[in-house]
Design an enzyme around this catalytic site. Structure first.
Site, PDB file in Angstrom:
ATOM      1  N   LYS A 161       0.853  -1.188   0.000  1.00 17.49           N
ATOM      2  CA  LYS A 161       0.000   0.000   0.000  1.00 17.49           C
ATOM      3  C   LYS A 161       0.884   1.231   0.000  1.00 17.49           C
ATOM      4  O   LYS A 161       2.036   1.172   0.450  1.00 17.49           O
ATOM      5  CB  LYS A 161      -0.888   0.014   1.248  1.00 17.49           C
ATOM      6  N   ASP A 215      -6.870   4.366  -4.817  1.00 19.49           N
ATOM      7  CA  ASP A 215      -7.593   4.209  -3.549  1.00 19.49           C
ATOM      8  C   ASP A 215      -8.235   5.577  -3.293  1.00 19.49           C
ATOM      9  O   ASP A 215      -8.438   6.344  -4.246  1.00 19.49           O
ATOM     10  CB  ASP A 215      -6.627   3.795  -2.424  1.00 19.49           C
ATOM     11  N   GLY A 265     -20.260   7.696   2.091  1.00 21.50           N
ATOM     12  CA  GLY A 265     -19.343   8.211   1.081  1.00 21.50           C
ATOM     13  C   GLY A 265     -20.064   8.336  -0.250  1.00 21.50           C
ATOM     14  O   GLY A 265     -21.183   7.832  -0.416  1.00 21.50           O
ATOM     15  N   PHE A 266     -19.484   9.036  -1.182  1.00 19.55           N
ATOM     16  CA  PHE A 266     -20.011   8.964  -2.551  1.00 19.55           C
ATOM     17  C   PHE A 266     -18.841   9.044  -3.513  1.00 19.55           C
ATOM     18  O   PHE A 266     -18.842   9.751  -4.493  1.00 19.55           O
ATOM     19  CB  PHE A 266     -21.105  10.001  -2.828  1.00 19.55           C
ATOM     20  N   VAL A 314     -16.116   3.864  -4.872  1.00 20.67           N
ATOM     21  CA  VAL A 314     -16.661   2.598  -4.386  1.00 20.67           C
ATOM     22  C   VAL A 314     -18.175   2.694  -4.188  1.00 20.67           C
ATOM     23  O   VAL A 314     -18.940   1.811  -4.601  1.00 20.67           O
ATOM     24  CB  VAL A 314     -15.923   2.202  -3.086  1.00 20.67           C
ATOM     25  N   TRP A 323     -20.199   4.636  -5.636  1.00 17.33           N
ATOM     26  CA  TRP A 323     -20.817   4.744  -6.966  1.00 17.33           C
ATOM     27  C   TRP A 323     -21.076   3.355  -7.569  1.00 17.33           C
ATOM     28  O   TRP A 323     -22.186   3.034  -7.993  1.00 17.33           O
ATOM     29  CB  TRP A 323     -19.895   5.587  -7.865  1.00 17.33           C
TER      30      TRP A 323
HETATM   31  P1  NDP Z   1     -12.849   7.954  -3.041  1.00 17.66           P
HETATM   32  O1  NDP Z   1     -11.779   8.939  -2.783  1.00 17.66           O
HETATM   33  O2  NDP Z   1     -13.388   7.834  -4.415  1.00 17.66           O
HETATM   34  O3  NDP Z   1     -14.084   8.231  -2.056  1.00 17.66           O
HETATM   35  C1  NDP Z   1     -13.926   8.162  -0.661  1.00 17.66           C
HETATM   36  C2  NDP Z   1     -15.144   8.730   0.039  1.00 17.66           C
HETATM   37  O4  NDP Z   1     -14.930   8.565   1.432  1.00 17.66           O
HETATM   38  C3  NDP Z   1     -15.324  10.203  -0.193  1.00 17.66           C
HETATM   39  O5  NDP Z   1     -16.692  10.516  -0.083  1.00 17.66           O
HETATM   40  C4  NDP Z   1     -14.504  10.798   0.961  1.00 17.66           C
HETATM   41  O6  NDP Z   1     -14.909  12.088   1.328  1.00 17.66           O
HETATM   42  C5  NDP Z   1     -14.792   9.825   2.084  1.00 17.66           C
HETATM   43  N1  NDP Z   1     -13.655   9.804   3.022  1.00 17.66           N
HETATM   44  C6  NDP Z   1     -12.366   9.499   2.745  1.00 17.66           C
HETATM   45  N2  NDP Z   1     -11.610   9.598   3.843  1.00 17.66           N
HETATM   46  C7  NDP Z   1     -12.424   9.974   4.822  1.00 17.66           C
HETATM   47  C8  NDP Z   1     -12.222  10.240   6.198  1.00 17.66           C
HETATM   48  N3  NDP Z   1     -11.007  10.119   6.773  1.00 17.66           N
HETATM   49  N4  NDP Z   1     -13.300  10.588   6.930  1.00 17.66           N
HETATM   50  C9  NDP Z   1     -14.541  10.690   6.357  1.00 17.66           C
HETATM   51  N5  NDP Z   1     -14.787  10.451   5.064  1.00 17.66           N
HETATM   52  C10 NDP Z   1     -13.739  10.098   4.312  1.00 17.66           C
HETATM   53  O7  NDP Z   1     -12.294   6.557  -2.515  1.00 17.66           O
HETATM   54  P2  NDP Z   1     -12.807   5.102  -2.876  1.00 17.66           P
HETATM   55  O8  NDP Z   1     -14.270   5.120  -3.123  1.00 17.66           O
HETATM   56  O9  NDP Z   1     -11.903   4.560  -3.910  1.00 17.66           O
HETATM   57  O10 NDP Z   1     -12.488   4.300  -1.525  1.00 17.66           O
HETATM   58  C11 NDP Z   1     -13.449   4.174  -0.459  1.00 17.66           C
HETATM   59  C12 NDP Z   1     -13.066   3.017   0.453  1.00 17.66           C
HETATM   60  O11 NDP Z   1     -13.001   1.797  -0.298  1.00 17.66           O
HETATM   61  C13 NDP Z   1     -11.698   3.146   1.146  1.00 17.66           C
HETATM   62  O12 NDP Z   1     -11.766   2.540   2.421  1.00 17.66           O
HETATM   63  C14 NDP Z   1     -10.788   2.342   0.241  1.00 17.66           C
HETATM   64  O13 NDP Z   1      -9.629   1.894   0.908  1.00 17.66           O
HETATM   65  C15 NDP Z   1     -11.716   1.189  -0.112  1.00 17.66           C
HETATM   66  N6  NDP Z   1     -11.345   0.459  -1.307  1.00 17.66           N
HETATM   67  C16 NDP Z   1     -11.221   1.084  -2.512  1.00 17.66           C
HETATM   68  C17 NDP Z   1     -10.883   0.358  -3.634  1.00 17.66           C
HETATM   69  C18 NDP Z   1     -10.887   0.981  -4.988  1.00 17.66           C
HETATM   70  O14 NDP Z   1     -10.851   0.218  -5.965  1.00 17.66           O
HETATM   71  N7  NDP Z   1     -10.927   2.287  -5.139  1.00 17.66           N
HETATM   72  C19 NDP Z   1     -10.575  -1.076  -3.553  1.00 17.66           C
HETATM   73  C20 NDP Z   1     -10.804  -1.662  -2.256  1.00 17.66           C
HETATM   74  C21 NDP Z   1     -11.143  -0.894  -1.193  1.00 17.66           C
HETATM   75  P3  NDP Z   1     -13.811  13.247   1.556  1.00 17.66           P
HETATM   76  O15 NDP Z   1     -12.996  13.297   0.308  1.00 17.66           O
HETATM   77  O16 NDP Z   1     -14.633  14.445   1.778  1.00 17.66           O
HETATM   78  O17 NDP Z   1     -12.981  12.896   2.748  1.00 17.66           O
END
Ligand code: NDP
Length: 445
Positions: free
Chosen positions: A124, A164, A235-236, A239, A241
């Protein structure tokens, strides 16, 4: 194995690394029995070797903003375990990023990648850089500076990063461009690439799609149809989505979705153009959900609250670690939740997991539920090696099969005498055995 002693020693070595220690505890507590039943693991020091990363690269990332002001962030790559394949795991750009968070994510990634049955080790990386509010050019300069250091330790057969939080197609593109220039090769060194330069169909949606496929298998163990079930997502981002799209496609109704400002409740369901609107909001760089309620009458915005207070059948944490706590779990249980699928990594606190398991709610951890993302990254690597592109259907069939296999493995190792499936235990044991056996075979290295 003495879990408490191992954790006490680790805490002394790595004080304050809360998330990392939390992730290690969860795994060790669930694999203790199989570990102790196999003396070869103790004889080969498997736990001691497994809980420490192979190596960590930390570096300075200087970059200039559009006003020519200099900024410095910290970059990291944690190469955790390469027993079953090249290191593989995402890059996270978020102001909250620190070594503890990346070590927890890298540690989880070992078992997740093992569960996919593809040859991928765990890693990571990331930075405390915040892409939010930055111009494309600023993001580009940051990504280029980040890659100027990272490229020294990655490669298609050594370490293959992906996206990520905060790292999507745009960031992967900028990093890939710089890698290609430095390494002078056009290889599959990053996944999540654009479709016309080596990316795979379905990769952007894969984590959310795979998560919902997994949840569907969980429901089927109780003969429950996902059709007509209500769903909440946090979240939006990328993932959430994919999860909202697939849940809607399978006939469920997503009624809540959240942002840093609160959550939106839409009884009519967040589907079709409404999901597209969420994407527009996200790309507008504001990252708030409040405007949704003005745009779609009948929905309401609840400021400063998490979506877990909404009564739903299925809850899907899709944002970040420890975003659903014991209190949230109690509320969901009181409101009759049937199934909780962690699509974010370690989305639930230990107290929340304990509450779900005690109430015999279907609950599965991120390393199983969200493995479709990295699995499809693995499929992207295969296509890059073969110099071929599979169709959307071909990738989706493989993704579905992988998620089904992971579910079967979780049931195999997690089914209790009373029939309840402890998915945490199942996923950890299934993921651990393959890596531990490979480490035994390869000697003390
Ligand atoms: P994105 O950046 O696309 O979206 C993340 C969402 O979570 C945003 O709405 C963001 O809001 C919110 N968020 C992030 N950090 C925080 C925080 N510390 N506190 C509160 N809200 C938070 O990321 P992904 O959708 O790609 O990832 C979401 C989750 O899925 C994570 O845990 C990631 O590790 C996991 N994941 C993702 C994969 C992928 O393929 N992308 C694969 C496997 C797991 P804001 O920006 O306002 O903080």
């Amino acid at each position: 194995m003495n879990v408490e002693k191992i954790l006490t020693d680790l805490e002394k070595k790595h004080p304050g690394e809360v998330e990392y220690l939390q992730a290690v505890r969860e795994v060790l507590e669930t694999i203790e029995d199989v570990y102790n039943e196999n003396p070869k693991y103790e004889a080969n020091g498997i736990i001691e070797r497994l809980v420490e990363p192979d190596r960590i690269l930390t570096f300075k990332v200087p970059w200039t903003d559009d006003n020519d002001k200099v900024h410095v962030n910290i970059g990291y790559r944690v190469q955790f375990n390469g027993a079953i394949g090249p290191y593989k795991g995402g890059i996270r750009f978020h102001p909250s990023v620190n070594l503890s968070i990346l070590k927890f994510l890298g540690f989880e990634q070992i078992f997740k990648n093992s569960l996919t049955s593809l040859p991928m080790g765990g890693g990571k990386g990331g930075s405390d850089f915040d892409p939010k509010g930055k111009s494309d050019r600023e993001v580009m300069r940051f990504c280029q500076s980040f890659m100027l250091e990272l490229w020294k330790i990655i490669g298609p057969e050594t370490d293959v990063p992906a996206g990520d939080i905060g790292v999507g197609a745009r960031e992967i593109g900028y990093m890939y461009g710089m890698y290609k220039k430095l390494a002078q090769e056009h290889t599959g060194v990053l996944t999540g690439k654009g479709l016309n330069w080596g990316g795979s169909l379905v990769r952007p949606e894969a984590t959310g799609f795979g998560g919902v496929y997994f949840v569907d298998h969980m429901l089927k163990t109780k003969n429950i149809d996902i059709k007509g079930k209500t769903v909440s997502c946090s979240g939006f981002g990328n993932v959430a989505w994919g999860a909202a799209l697939k849940a809607t496609e399978l006939g469920a109704k997503v009624v809540a979705i959240s942002g840093p400002d609160g959550y939106v409740y839409d009884e009519a369901g967040i589907s079709g153009e409404k999901i597209n609107y969420m994407l527009d909001l996200r790309s507008s760089n504001q990252d708030i959900v409040a405007p949704y309620a003005q745009k779609f009458p009948g929905s309401k915005f609840v400021a400063g609250k998490k979506p877990w207070e909404v009564k739903v059948d299925i809850a899907l944490p899709c944002a970040t670690q420890n975003e659903l706590n014991g209190e949230d779990a109690a509320t969901l249980i009181k409101n009759g939740v049937i199934c909780v699928g962690e699509i974010s990594n370690m989305g639930c606190t230990p107290e929340a997991i304990e509450a779900f398991q005690k109430a015999k709610i279907l609950f599965a951890p991120g390393k199983a539920v969200n493995a479709g993302g990295v699995a499809t990254s693995g499929l992207e690597m295969s296509q890059n090696s073969l110099k071929l592109s599979w169709t959307r259907e071909e990738v989706d069939v493989r993704l579905k099969q992988i998620m089904e296999n992971i579910h079967v493995a979780c049931v195999k190792y997690g089914k209790q005498a009373d029939g309840y499936i402890n998915y945490v235990k199942g996923a950890n044991i299934a993921g651990f055995l393959k890596v531990a056996d490979a480490m035994v075979d390869q000697g003390v290295v």
